[in-house]
Design a protein around this motif. Sequence first.
Motif, PDB file in Angstrom:
ATOM      1  N   ALA A   1       0.827  -1.205   0.000  1.00  0.00           N
ATOM      2  CA  ALA A   1       0.000   0.000   0.000  1.00  0.00           C
ATOM      3  C   ALA A   1       0.864   1.259   0.000  1.00  0.00           C
ATOM      4  N   PHE A   2       1.953   1.239   0.760  1.00  0.00           N
ATOM      5  CA  PHE A   2       2.858   2.392   0.813  1.00  0.00           C
ATOM      6  C   PHE A   2       3.456   2.662  -0.561  1.00  0.00           C
ATOM      7  N   ARG A   3       3.923   1.625  -1.196  1.00  0.00           N
ATOM      8  CA  ARG A   3       4.541   1.793  -2.514  1.00  0.00           C
ATOM      9  C   ARG A   3       3.523   2.284  -3.533  1.00  0.00           C
ATOM     10  N   ALA A   4       2.322   1.696  -3.496  1.00  0.00           N
ATOM     11  CA  ALA A   4       1.277   2.074  -4.456  1.00  0.00           C
ATOM     12  C   ALA A   4       0.834   3.519  -4.248  1.00  0.00           C
ATOM     13  N   GLU A   5       0.620   3.910  -2.986  1.00  0.00           N
ATOM     14  CA  GLU A   5       0.180   5.274  -2.686  1.00  0.00           C
ATOM     15  C   GLU A   5       1.254   6.292  -3.052  1.00  0.00           C
ATOM     16  N   SER A   6       2.508   5.957  -2.777  1.00  0.00           N
ATOM     17  CA  SER A   6       3.606   6.860  -3.126  1.00  0.00           C
ATOM     18  C   SER A   6       3.685   7.053  -4.635  1.00  0.00           C
ATOM     19  N   ASP A   7       3.521   5.965  -5.376  1.00  0.00           N
ATOM     20  CA  ASP A   7       3.565   6.046  -6.834  1.00  0.00           C
ATOM     21  C   ASP A   7       2.375   6.823  -7.382  1.00  0.00           C
ATOM     22  N   THR A   8       1.200   6.540  -6.843  1.00  0.00           N
ATOM     23  CA  THR A   8      -0.017   7.199  -7.319  1.00  0.00           C
ATOM     24  C   THR A   8       0.055   8.711  -7.159  1.00  0.00           C
ATOM     25  N   HIS A   9       0.581   9.147  -6.020  1.00  0.00           N
ATOM     26  CA  HIS A   9       0.614  10.580  -5.720  1.00  0.00           C
ATOM     27  C   HIS A   9       1.975  11.210  -5.987  1.00  0.00           C
TER      28      HIS A   9
ATOM     29  N   GLN B   1      20.584  -3.361  10.102  1.00  0.00           N
ATOM     30  CA  GLN B   1      20.260  -4.399   9.127  1.00  0.00           C
ATOM     31  C   GLN B   1      18.753  -4.478   8.900  1.00  0.00           C
ATOM     32  N   GLU B   2      18.002  -4.377   9.980  1.00  0.00           N
ATOM     33  CA  GLU B   2      16.540  -4.413   9.861  1.00  0.00           C
ATOM     34  C   GLU B   2      16.012  -3.196   9.101  1.00  0.00           C
ATOM     35  N   GLU B   3      16.653  -2.054   9.296  1.00  0.00           N
ATOM     36  CA  GLU B   3      16.184  -0.846   8.616  1.00  0.00           C
ATOM     37  C   GLU B   3      16.454  -0.889   7.111  1.00  0.00           C
ATOM     38  N   VAL B   4      17.615  -1.391   6.707  1.00  0.00           N
ATOM     39  CA  VAL B   4      17.892  -1.448   5.267  1.00  0.00           C
ATOM     40  C   VAL B   4      16.994  -2.482   4.597  1.00  0.00           C
ATOM     41  N   GLU B   5      16.649  -3.542   5.319  1.00  0.00           N
ATOM     42  CA  GLU B   5      15.723  -4.529   4.775  1.00  0.00           C
ATOM     43  C   GLU B   5      14.312  -3.955   4.667  1.00  0.00           C
ATOM     44  N   ALA B   6      13.909  -3.158   5.667  1.00  0.00           N
ATOM     45  CA  ALA B   6      12.604  -2.504   5.612  1.00  0.00           C
ATOM     46  C   ALA B   6      12.544  -1.517   4.452  1.00  0.00           C
ATOM     47  N   ALA B   7      13.639  -0.791   4.234  1.00  0.00           N
ATOM     48  CA  ALA B   7      13.690   0.160   3.126  1.00  0.00           C
ATOM     49  C   ALA B   7      13.504  -0.555   1.793  1.00  0.00           C
ATOM     50  N   HIS B   8      14.175  -1.679   1.629  1.00  0.00           N
ATOM     51  CA  HIS B   8      14.020  -2.474   0.412  1.00  0.00           C
ATOM     52  C   HIS B   8      12.568  -2.916   0.229  1.00  0.00           C
ATOM     53  N   LYS B   9      11.955  -3.361   1.289  1.00  0.00           N
ATOM     54  CA  LYS B   9      10.570  -3.833   1.235  1.00  0.00           C
ATOM     55  C   LYS B   9       9.609  -2.712   0.862  1.00  0.00           C
ATOM     56  N   LEU B  10       9.899  -1.512   1.342  1.00  0.00           N
ATOM     57  CA  LEU B  10       9.017  -0.366   1.121  1.00  0.00           C
ATOM     58  C   LEU B  10       9.336   0.394  -0.165  1.00  0.00           C
TER      59      LEU B  10
END
Length: 292
Positions: free
Chosen positions: A65-73, A104-113
């Motif tokens: 949803a984050f990726r889609a909303e960011s792209d849409t707007h 490590q968790e933050e860079v993985e979260a960034a990739h996911k988002l």
Amino acid sequence: MTLNVGAHVSISGSKTSGDDESPPSDGVDNAVWRQRNVGGNCGQIFTHSPQVWQSPDVEDDEAEAFRAESDTHDIGPWVIHTSYLVNLCTPKEGLREKSRESMQEEVEAAHKLGIPYVNVHLGAHTGAGVEQGLENAAAVIDSLDVPDDVTILIESDAGSGTKLGGDFEHLATVLELADTDLDICLDTAHAFAAGYDLSTPEGVADTLAELDDVVGLEHLKYVHLNDSKHECGTNKDEHAHIGDGHIGDEGFEAFLNHEAIRDVPLALETPTEDGRSYEWNIQHVKELRDEE
């Protein structure tokens, strides 16, 4: 270039009641709505409370949803700010390991988002010395498995006590020592507090010329745009509304219109006080930026 300016927004809670859109579930995709609500088109988030050791815990549907909303707007690029507890320079092995795990968790979260940047303070050497502290930071970074689509940004610091990053040389040294490809985030309030005068056109030109000479402006990928409640060189980190602090409108007008800054995304971390918050500051930034 289109002005890329936004704010550090929360991912928690639901949309403001009374809005004509349906509130989302509590999740990271909230940040997109919050960014739009203050008039921003890029920005920064925490993936969790920055005051505790905690995993990002981003669900697949939230990330989608984050990726889609960011792209849409058309909002981005985003940047994740790491926990305030992270200390890359510390001589304490236990704290370095906790910092490594958190990073490590933050860079993985960034990739996911789909977020290209993770921003981190170097931290404090707490008596180990500047050289050892910077070596510790580079070693922690090089121990990470950073996804190819994520870049770690080292943030400039106000430089109080044994904290590192207040001197541009500190940033350059870590970039040189680390095998990992790194870039930087310049915080205007931090740089000002550390002694880089951004309050005049001449000061802005000199500061950015020094940043180019020491680090290289090609490494400047994000700016934290904040005014300072304290004078230049005090090492005191307290943010003010854009133009209301000791940097002032003259300094920010010169900074925002400098050729080195015009295409760099800007994230505000200004206060909410005096009846003003991010929306006012973003609008004021737009007023200070000359039209192309």
